[in-house]
Scaffold this motif. Sequence first.
Motif, short mmCIF file in Angstrom:
data_model
loop_
_atom_site.label_atom_id
_atom_site.label_comp_id
_atom_site.label_asym_id
_atom_site.label_seq_id
_atom_site.Cartn_x
_atom_site.Cartn_y
_atom_site.Cartn_z
N ASN A 1 1.03 -1.17 -0.16
CA ASN A 1 0.05 0.01 -0.13
C ASN A 1 0.83 1.24 0.07
OD1 ASN A 1 -2.65 -1.11 0.25
ND2 ASN A 1 -2.01 -1.85 2.21
N GLY A 2 0.52 2.37 -0.60
CA GLY A 2 1.21 3.53 -0.54
C GLY A 2 2.05 3.88 -1.73
N PRO A 3 2.96 4.77 -1.58
CA PRO A 3 3.77 5.19 -2.65
C PRO A 3 4.53 4.14 -3.40
CG PRO A 3 4.42 6.07 -0.91
CD PRO A 3 3.25 5.55 -0.66
N GLU A 4 4.72 4.14 -4.64
CA GLU A 4 5.80 3.11 -5.33
C GLU A 4 7.27 3.60 -5.35
OE1 GLU A 4 4.06 0.76 -8.71
OE2 GLU A 4 2.79 2.45 -8.91
N PHE A 5 8.25 2.93 -4.93
CA PHE A 5 9.57 3.33 -4.81
C PHE A 5 10.48 2.48 -5.49
CE2 PHE A 5 8.37 5.47 -0.42
CZ PHE A 5 8.21 6.46 -1.14
N ASP A 6 11.65 3.03 -6.10
CA ASP A 6 12.83 2.04 -6.35
C ASP A 6 13.61 2.19 -5.38
OD1 ASP A 6 11.73 1.68 -9.00
OD2 ASP A 6 12.98 3.09 -9.82
N ILE A 7 14.25 1.10 -4.86
CA ILE A 7 15.20 1.07 -3.72
C ILE A 7 16.51 0.58 -4.26
CG2 ILE A 7 15.48 0.31 -1.31
CD1 ILE A 7 12.35 0.14 -1.29
N ASN B 1 10.70 4.03 -11.11
CA ASN B 1 11.58 4.25 -12.58
C ASN B 1 12.22 5.47 -12.65
OD1 ASN B 1 9.88 2.02 -13.51
ND2 ASN B 1 8.10 3.17 -13.96
N SER B 2 12.79 5.85 -11.66
CA SER B 2 13.80 7.00 -11.72
C SER B 2 15.19 6.80 -10.96
CB SER B 2 13.17 8.27 -11.06
OG SER B 2 12.93 8.13 -9.57
N LEU B 3 15.57 5.47 -10.68
CA LEU B 3 16.80 5.23 -10.13
C LEU B 3 17.26 4.00 -11.12
CD1 LEU B 3 18.43 5.96 -7.83
CD2 LEU B 3 17.54 3.99 -6.49
N PHE B 4 18.59 4.14 -11.67
CA PHE B 4 19.16 3.51 -12.55
C PHE B 4 19.10 2.00 -12.14
CE2 PHE B 4 22.30 1.33 -15.24
CZ PHE B 4 22.00 2.03 -16.52
N ALA C 1 23.28 9.11 -5.78
CA ALA C 1 21.84 9.67 -5.39
C ALA C 1 21.81 10.84 -4.28
CB ALA C 1 21.05 8.48 -4.58
N ALA C 2 23.27 10.61 -3.31
CA ALA C 2 23.59 11.47 -2.55
C ALA C 2 24.12 12.74 -2.96
CB ALA C 2 24.53 11.23 -1.66
N LEU C 3 25.15 12.52 -4.20
CA LEU C 3 25.88 13.65 -4.87
C LEU C 3 24.66 14.59 -5.71
CD1 LEU C 3 28.65 11.45 -6.22
CD2 LEU C 3 28.90 13.45 -4.81
N ASP C 4 23.66 13.93 -6.11
CA ASP C 4 22.72 14.62 -6.89
C ASP C 4 22.00 15.90 -5.77
OD1 ASP C 4 21.07 15.35 -8.91
OD2 ASP C 4 19.41 13.91 -8.19
N THR C 5 21.95 15.48 -4.72
CA THR C 5 21.35 16.64 -3.45
C THR C 5 22.56 17.51 -3.41
OG1 THR C 5 19.70 14.92 -2.73
CG2 THR C 5 20.01 16.87 -1.50
N ILE D 1 21.25 8.76 -14.00
CA ILE D 1 21.44 7.66 -13.06
C ILE D 1 20.20 7.94 -12.03
CG2 ILE D 1 22.70 6.74 -11.18
CD1 ILE D 1 25.19 7.54 -12.94
N VAL D 2 19.92 9.21 -11.66
CA VAL D 2 18.85 9.64 -10.65
C VAL D 2 18.12 10.63 -11.44
CG1 VAL D 2 18.20 10.14 -8.41
CG2 VAL D 2 20.45 9.20 -8.73
N THR D 3 16.91 10.25 -11.78
CA THR D 3 16.05 10.98 -12.60
C THR D 3 14.96 11.80 -11.78
OG1 THR D 3 14.39 9.45 -13.41
CG2 THR D 3 16.44 9.84 -14.76
N GLY D 4 14.54 11.28 -10.77
CA GLY D 4 13.46 11.98 -9.78
C GLY D 4 13.99 12.23 -8.44
N ASP D 5 12.91 12.42 -7.77
CA ASP D 5 13.25 12.96 -6.20
C ASP D 5 13.87 11.70 -5.60
OD1 ASP D 5 13.44 14.46 -3.97
OD2 ASP D 5 11.12 14.01 -3.36
N SER D 6 14.78 11.85 -4.47
CA SER D 6 15.50 10.50 -3.90
C SER D 6 15.62 11.21 -2.32
CB SER D 6 16.73 10.22 -4.64
OG SER D 6 17.55 11.49 -4.32
N ILE D 7 15.76 10.07 -1.81
CA ILE D 7 16.32 9.96 -0.21
C ILE D 7 17.45 9.00 -0.33
CG2 ILE D 7 15.83 9.47 2.23
CD1 ILE D 7 12.61 10.26 1.65
N PHE D 8 18.50 9.55 0.46
CA PHE D 8 19.78 8.69 0.59
C PHE D 8 19.96 8.77 2.11
CE2 PHE D 8 24.22 8.70 1.54
CZ PHE D 8 24.93 7.62 0.55
N CYS D 9 20.19 7.78 2.70
CA CYS D 9 20.70 7.54 4.05
C CYS D 9 22.07 6.61 4.51
CB CYS D 9 19.83 6.94 5.11
SG CYS D 9 18.11 7.68 4.98
N ALA D 10 22.92 7.07 5.07
CA ALA D 10 24.10 6.45 5.24
C ALA D 10 24.46 6.33 6.89
CB ALA D 10 25.10 6.66 4.69
#
Length: 313
Positions: free
Chosen positions: A78-84, A112-115, A221-225, A262-271
């Motif tokens: 349920n809820g939003p669809e994510f590429d992980i 569909n926005s993460l390679f 994904a992080a470098l993009d932000t 490589i990253v075409t949409g909004d993203s969250i990155f955590c390390a």
Amino acid sequence: MTIDKNFIDKFVNITSKAALASSYLIGKKDKIAADKAAVDSMRSELNNLEMKGHIVIGEGELDEAPMLYIGEKLGTNNGPEFDIAVDPLEGTNFAANNLPGALSVIAVAEKNSLFNAPETYMEKISTKITEKNVIDLDYTVKQNISNLSDYLNKKPEELTACILDRPRHKEIIEELKKLKVNLKLITDGDVSGALLVTDEKYNVDIFLGIGGGPEGVLAAAALDTFNCNFQGRFLFKTEKDKSRAKKMGINNLRKKYELNEIVTGDSIFCATGITSGDLVKGIEIQGNDFVSETLVTHKSSCLKKVIKLKQNL
């Protein structure tokens, strides 16, 4: 479309729990067990999230990895669809041998926005400079260093390059030494290596060399932000690698990928740190609590900071 900010804390919690699970095996000389602890925790936590998650970068493919494999579906459906994209334990040797820099990493993007990166090597380069034709994967090391010197108005001996200390990089390292560039040689962990260009406090001007393709996408994904530059090119050595890439939709095997491909949409990155390193501190147990540090980025809100959490064990 953007990813709701409410998911930031949820994903920070997921990498923190995975880092904690792995932390019990720090220094035990068993990188497989340390990795499995992080994988099991991350998978369990991801499955509790209200989302339709799809692993595009995981611990390998179904026949190689029973959990968090490429193509695995996660969440409550349920809820939003994510590429992980996941690397539950980046720097398995660091954790096994109690060395600095082990991380638990996740990147989440809109569907569909993460390679969808194959499990193969990637030639890569990252810098803080986003202007075209300054730094490029197609240039020689000498050309890139010359351009970087001119652009930053620094002498080559005032520049620092970060690179994995591997036999495959012998020629690049020798060329950098010849140019009098300072070297930061890392033994593992090229997600964090690529991210050292994001802030002047790390004193790294360029990251380059050959590392893991999945790690390249996670770093991107992080470098993009951070509004940094990243380029990658996959290296397919075997026919099996080439046919797998074609099944994933990669037809031009020599293509140079820009960050926005490589990253075409909004993203969250955590390390989250497992053992303390350049980016974040490792897990610390304090009585009945544990303290974690996580480098977090969220593109649409321009969030880029280290979050320190204290939670119950």
